[in-house]
Structures are given as structure tokens and as C-alpha cells.
Design a protein around this motif. Sequence first.
Motif, PDB file in Angstrom:
ATOM      1  N   GLU A 373       0.860  -1.187   0.000  1.00  0.00           N
ATOM      2  CA  GLU A 373       0.000   0.000   0.000  1.00  0.00           C
ATOM      3  C   GLU A 373       0.895   1.236   0.000  1.00  0.00           C
ATOM      4  O   GLU A 373       1.888   1.298   0.728  1.00  0.00           O
ATOM      5  CB  GLU A 373      -0.926   0.001   1.213  1.00  0.00           C
ATOM      6  N   SER A 374       0.554   2.185  -0.855  1.00  0.00           N
ATOM      7  CA  SER A 374       1.354   3.400  -0.958  1.00  0.00           C
ATOM      8  C   SER A 374       0.427   4.558  -1.302  1.00  0.00           C
ATOM      9  O   SER A 374      -0.804   4.444  -1.181  1.00  0.00           O
ATOM     10  CB  SER A 374       2.457   3.215  -2.014  1.00  0.00           C
ATOM     11  N   THR A 375       1.000   5.665  -1.758  1.00  0.00           N
ATOM     12  CA  THR A 375       0.225   6.840  -2.132  1.00  0.00           C
ATOM     13  C   THR A 375       0.713   7.363  -3.474  1.00  0.00           C
ATOM     14  O   THR A 375       1.834   7.090  -3.910  1.00  0.00           O
ATOM     15  CB  THR A 375       0.351   7.962  -1.085  1.00  0.00           C
ATOM     16  N   SER A 376      -0.148   8.143  -4.123  1.00  0.00           N
ATOM     17  CA  SER A 376       0.157   8.657  -5.453  1.00  0.00           C
ATOM     18  C   SER A 376       1.194   9.769  -5.435  1.00  0.00           C
ATOM     19  O   SER A 376       1.866  10.021  -6.431  1.00  0.00           O
ATOM     20  CB  SER A 376      -1.126   9.183  -6.101  1.00  0.00           C
ATOM     21  N   ARG A 377       1.321  10.463  -4.319  1.00  0.00           N
ATOM     22  CA  ARG A 377       2.281  11.551  -4.156  1.00  0.00           C
ATOM     23  C   ARG A 377       3.024  11.330  -2.842  1.00  0.00           C
ATOM     24  O   ARG A 377       2.714  10.402  -2.102  1.00  0.00           O
ATOM     25  CB  ARG A 377       1.554  12.903  -4.123  1.00  0.00           C
ATOM     26  N   VAL A 431      13.436  -3.615 -12.179  1.00  0.00           N
ATOM     27  CA  VAL A 431      12.402  -2.579 -12.029  1.00  0.00           C
ATOM     28  C   VAL A 431      12.746  -1.648 -10.872  1.00  0.00           C
ATOM     29  O   VAL A 431      12.524  -0.437 -10.941  1.00  0.00           O
ATOM     30  CB  VAL A 431      11.013  -3.223 -11.834  1.00  0.00           C
ATOM     31  N   THR A 432      13.311  -2.194  -9.810  1.00  0.00           N
ATOM     32  CA  THR A 432      13.662  -1.343  -8.661  1.00  0.00           C
ATOM     33  C   THR A 432      14.702  -0.288  -9.044  1.00  0.00           C
ATOM     34  O   THR A 432      14.799   0.755  -8.395  1.00  0.00           O
ATOM     35  CB  THR A 432      14.217  -2.160  -7.481  1.00  0.00           C
ATOM     36  N   ALA A 433      15.489  -0.546 -10.085  1.00  0.00           N
ATOM     37  CA  ALA A 433      16.564   0.366 -10.471  1.00  0.00           C
ATOM     38  C   ALA A 433      16.159   1.339 -11.576  1.00  0.00           C
ATOM     39  O   ALA A 433      16.980   2.160 -11.994  1.00  0.00           O
ATOM     40  CB  ALA A 433      17.782  -0.434 -10.923  1.00  0.00           C
ATOM     41  N   ASP A 435      15.016   4.477 -13.558  1.00  0.00           N
ATOM     42  CA  ASP A 435      15.191   5.904 -13.254  1.00  0.00           C
ATOM     43  C   ASP A 435      13.883   6.633 -13.550  1.00  0.00           C
ATOM     44  O   ASP A 435      13.720   7.254 -14.595  1.00  0.00           O
ATOM     45  CB  ASP A 435      16.345   6.461 -14.088  1.00  0.00           C
ATOM     46  N   LEU A 436      12.948   6.561 -12.630  1.00  0.00           N
ATOM     47  CA  LEU A 436      11.622   7.170 -12.807  1.00  0.00           C
ATOM     48  C   LEU A 436      11.619   8.614 -12.297  1.00  0.00           C
ATOM     49  O   LEU A 436      12.414   8.971 -11.429  1.00  0.00           O
ATOM     50  CB  LEU A 436      10.567   6.345 -12.054  1.00  0.00           C
ATOM     51  N   GLY A 437      10.701   9.384 -12.850  1.00  0.00           N
ATOM     52  CA  GLY A 437      10.596  10.784 -12.433  1.00  0.00           C
ATOM     53  C   GLY A 437      10.110  10.903 -10.997  1.00  0.00           C
ATOM     54  O   GLY A 437       9.228  10.160 -10.558  1.00  0.00           O
ATOM     55  N   TYR A 438      10.679  11.864 -10.270  1.00  0.00           N
ATOM     56  CA  TYR A 438      10.247  12.090  -8.881  1.00  0.00           C
ATOM     57  C   TYR A 438      10.167  13.575  -8.579  1.00  0.00           C
ATOM     58  O   TYR A 438      11.058  14.364  -8.912  1.00  0.00           O
ATOM     59  CB  TYR A 438      11.216  11.455  -7.879  1.00  0.00           C
ATOM     60  N   ALA A 439       9.075  13.959  -7.955  1.00  0.00           N
ATOM     61  CA  ALA A 439       8.900  15.221  -7.240  1.00  0.00           C
ATOM     62  C   ALA A 439       7.693  15.002  -6.342  1.00  0.00           C
ATOM     63  O   ALA A 439       6.771  14.248  -6.705  1.00  0.00           O
ATOM     64  CB  ALA A 439       8.679  16.393  -8.188  1.00  0.00           C
ATOM     65  N   PRO A 440       7.650  15.605  -5.164  1.00  0.00           N
ATOM     66  CA  PRO A 440       6.557  15.341  -4.212  1.00  0.00           C
ATOM     67  C   PRO A 440       5.153  15.468  -4.798  1.00  0.00           C
ATOM     68  O   PRO A 440       4.266  14.692  -4.384  1.00  0.00           O
ATOM     69  CB  PRO A 440       6.821  16.363  -3.099  1.00  0.00           C
ATOM     70  N   PRO A 441       4.878  16.401  -5.749  1.00  0.00           N
ATOM     71  CA  PRO A 441       3.510  16.462  -6.281  1.00  0.00           C
ATOM     72  C   PRO A 441       3.124  15.272  -7.146  1.00  0.00           C
ATOM     73  O   PRO A 441       1.951  15.089  -7.454  1.00  0.00           O
ATOM     74  CB  PRO A 441       3.510  17.746  -7.116  1.00  0.00           C
ATOM     75  N   SER A 443       4.906  11.851  -6.942  1.00  0.00           N
ATOM     76  CA  SER A 443       5.272  10.517  -6.493  1.00  0.00           C
ATOM     77  C   SER A 443       5.984  10.582  -5.153  1.00  0.00           C
ATOM     78  O   SER A 443       6.636  11.586  -4.843  1.00  0.00           O
ATOM     79  CB  SER A 443       6.207   9.862  -7.525  1.00  0.00           C
ATOM     80  N   PRO A 444       5.895   9.508  -4.364  1.00  0.00           N
ATOM     81  CA  PRO A 444       6.816   9.381  -3.237  1.00  0.00           C
ATOM     82  C   PRO A 444       8.244   9.191  -3.771  1.00  0.00           C
ATOM     83  O   PRO A 444       8.443   8.971  -4.966  1.00  0.00           O
ATOM     84  CB  PRO A 444       6.326   8.117  -2.520  1.00  0.00           C
ATOM     85  N   VAL A 445       9.218   9.259  -2.891  1.00  0.00           N
ATOM     86  CA  VAL A 445      10.604   9.041  -3.311  1.00  0.00           C
ATOM     87  C   VAL A 445      10.740   7.696  -4.024  1.00  0.00           C
ATOM     88  O   VAL A 445      11.401   7.585  -5.049  1.00  0.00           O
ATOM     89  CB  VAL A 445      11.555   9.112  -2.102  1.00  0.00           C
ATOM     90  N   TRP A 446      10.148   6.672  -3.439  1.00  0.00           N
ATOM     91  CA  TRP A 446      10.059   5.373  -4.103  1.00  0.00           C
ATOM     92  C   TRP A 446       8.664   5.270  -4.713  1.00  0.00           C
ATOM     93  O   TRP A 446       7.660   5.268  -4.012  1.00  0.00           O
ATOM     94  CB  TRP A 446      10.279   4.230  -3.117  1.00  0.00           C
TER      95      TRP A 446
END
Length: 464
Positions: A373-377, A431-433, A435-441, A443-446
Motif C-alpha cells: 500500500e502506498s500513495t500517489s504523491r 524494475v527497482t533500479a 530511473d523514474l521521475g520524482y517530485a513530491p507532487p 510521487s513518493p521518493v520510491w
Amino acid sequence: MTTTERPATERLVIIGGDAAGMSAASQARRMKGPDELEIVAFERGHFSSFSACGIPYWVSGDVGERDELIARTPEEHRKRSIDLRMRTEVTEIDVAGRRVRSRDLETGEDAWTGWDKLVIATGARPVRPALPGIDAPGVHGVQTLDDGQALLDTLDRAAGRRAVVVGAGYIGVEMAEALLKHGYEVTVVNRGEQPMATLDPDMGRLVHEAMSGMGITTVSGTAVTAILTGDDGRARAVATDDAEYPADVVVLGLGVEPETTLARAAGLPLGRHGGLLTDLAMRVRGHDDIWAGGDCVEVLDLVSGRERHIALGTHANKHGQIIGANAGGGYGTFPGVVGTAVSKVCDLEIARTGLREKDAREVGLQYVTATIESTSRAGYFPGAAPMTVKMLAERRTGRLLGVQIVGREGAAKRVDIAAVALTAGLTVEQVTALDLGYAPPFSPVWDPVQVAARKATAAVRAGG
């Protein structure tokens, strides 16, 4: 009966005037002009090149007008020198004679038309079991624009506000939302263990719980036995073995099956799901000058290695492009699919790609699963919405096998990460490696998909 002789130029005949058929026609016309290639297309309905996937959103009011779902009208096709014959149904394919018989549905006149190259794009037909009352007024399918208009007309004049949807697949849950928006009390009757049989039952349960929270009653594990009618002959209830569910309108959402009646009668090769079998160029196996695409064919599942029937406009349009290129003298192939699909019911987003547990077992794959379970941001960022991600990986190798996602805003399209990974044959550790886009609005860091991949990687290492 009249006969149309084949001209000196090549003639391409297309059966079906929607996504695959008219994409093929348009692409072939780009490849060759009318002096080199005559294109004749037959469509038995009233509309060409329309989005059947958009019908639930038109019914719900999210799409304002019917014509917004039409990508290209018959007149627009004809301006491009495509002889599109509407309200004309092909009734026979004569493979040896290289001709098709058609019937003008307005006049009843039959005619034979010869072909040098043939495209079969007959689509899919809704599953409509032979139940008592299934054809009663007030019972609706949602396959064509005419179906959508008929349902809207019924919704506007129905005496009551009770609706029953039969089936809880993509169309079923989308139509449940549409009916809810019309102010109806909605019951979904589903013979499966949970809604959305394209998900594993544990993920389907999340959909069930969310639908209940929206005020939709979902009855699972129950088969419909009849549509009950009133003194006026109209549908009044849906019956199962142990209950009746009052209904002023009934919507059928039982899925579709390939429309291959013509192909079967012509002796063309069909697969285990009843769809036409083609090679990578979308050519019907064993027939050099016959192609097929869209909802009437089976396609290769790149994960399981088996043929599947998947009725989606995305595939149909791609098939048409490839068929048109090949029929027009060019070259293209369709390598296969990984089974990606997304849907929604109200604010709940549902997505899947690859194999379910059931699918993996059927093809003899051993696997591990991971659910997170996670969150979208980022959790601290306003608007962060919950989601659940389930991942399947092959035991020992760690090859990604499938992903399912159920959540709120921002959940569904994350399945595209998994779709690309499946197509590339990545392991969950790879998949864990990514390089996906990240910014708080955003995605989470992971990213949630990578969180699931980390857990799946640990399961592979522990049980491999």
C-alpha cells in the motif's frame, strides 16, 4: 443479385468500418493512390470509426455529445477515395472465388464484390446468453452508438430509478457509474467471486469494497437465470436462483467474444477463443492475401506465450495501421501484447497488465507475489491518494509476470511502467533500479510500483 467485376487496378475489400478496418483503409490509401488501389469497405451499422470505449462516458454525461465519439465520418473517408458502403452487411466470404457477398440492409439487394486483397475487421459481439426475457424492452447492451442512444432514451423515460447491471467487468463497472450519475439505485449482479475478473480476487475485493462505499450494491457469486417482465412486457426485475432484484432498466455487461461467423463459415483458421489466427504481419494464417485485425483476432501474449483474445481499441488501431501498410505494399508487424488495461468507477482507478495468479498457474509458471500500500504523491503533499499494488514475479528468475493496481487519482496510469517492463522482459530487481521521475507532487521518493518490486525481489530471494 448483381456482380461487381474486379477492375484493372488492385482492389482491397474491407469487412468492418470501425477502428481496425478504417485504420487499415486509411493507411493503405496513404501508401497507394486510387489509380493503383481501389478500396471498398462494408459497414453494416450507421456509424464509422467511432469509440465504443467512450460509450459509458457519453451515457454518464462526461462526454456531452454522441458525435464527439466519432473519429471520422463516412463522408470524410469517401473524400479520401475510400468507397465506404454503410448499412451494408457482408454475408459470405468466398475464399476460392476471391469475392464477398453483401446485402444492402435498406433495400435488401444482394451483390458480389471481387477482391485482390481482403481485410476482415468484423469486431466482437456482446455475450448475450439465451435467458428468458433477455430481449425484453428495457434490457440494453452498450456495443454501438445506437445502443448508447437507446439506453439514454430509456433512462429518460423510465418510470422508476432502479437499475441492475449484469456482469462486473470493465463495461459493467463503468456502466454502474454512469447509472449512478443518472440518479439510479444500482445493483451489479456478478457470477464471479469478485468484481473485475481480470484482477486476482484479493484485488477484486478492493473494488467491491469501494463500490459499496459509493452506494453500489454488488452481488457476487450469483448467476442470472432470467429477466422478469411486467404486464407491459418490459423488464421489471433480474432473477437469480435465490433472489429477485427489481429493475426499471437492465444493462448487460457480460463481455464480448470474437465475431468470426463469416470466417468460420469460410473455413479460415480460428484459435481456442474463437478468434482468427494471424501471423506477425496480421495476415490470416495460410492465406497470403487475407488479413484480419481488431476484436475478431487472437493475439500473442508476450508473457505467457499463448494466444489471447483482448478486445481493445488500442490494439485494433495498431492492427489496422500494420494491415494497411502491408496491404499497400509496405511492411509492418504486430509482435504481441502484455494485456494492459485500465478502467474506473467513480473516483476509483483500476489497472492491470501481465498475468494473474490463475494465468501463471495455467501455463505452468511458479511465482511469488508481493502486495503493498502506498500513495500517489509524497505522503505529506496535499492530495496524496492511496493505492494498492500487487506484483507477480517468476520464482528463481525474478522475471516480472504481472501487476495490478487499485487506487484513487494517479493510480491507474502507473501500470504503464509495468507494461514497458514486461515488454522488455525485466526482472523485478531491474524494475527497482528504473530511473523514474520524482517530485513530491507526482510521487513518493520510491514510486509505488518500485516499492512493490522491492518486496517482490525480497520474496524471490527468500523463496527462489
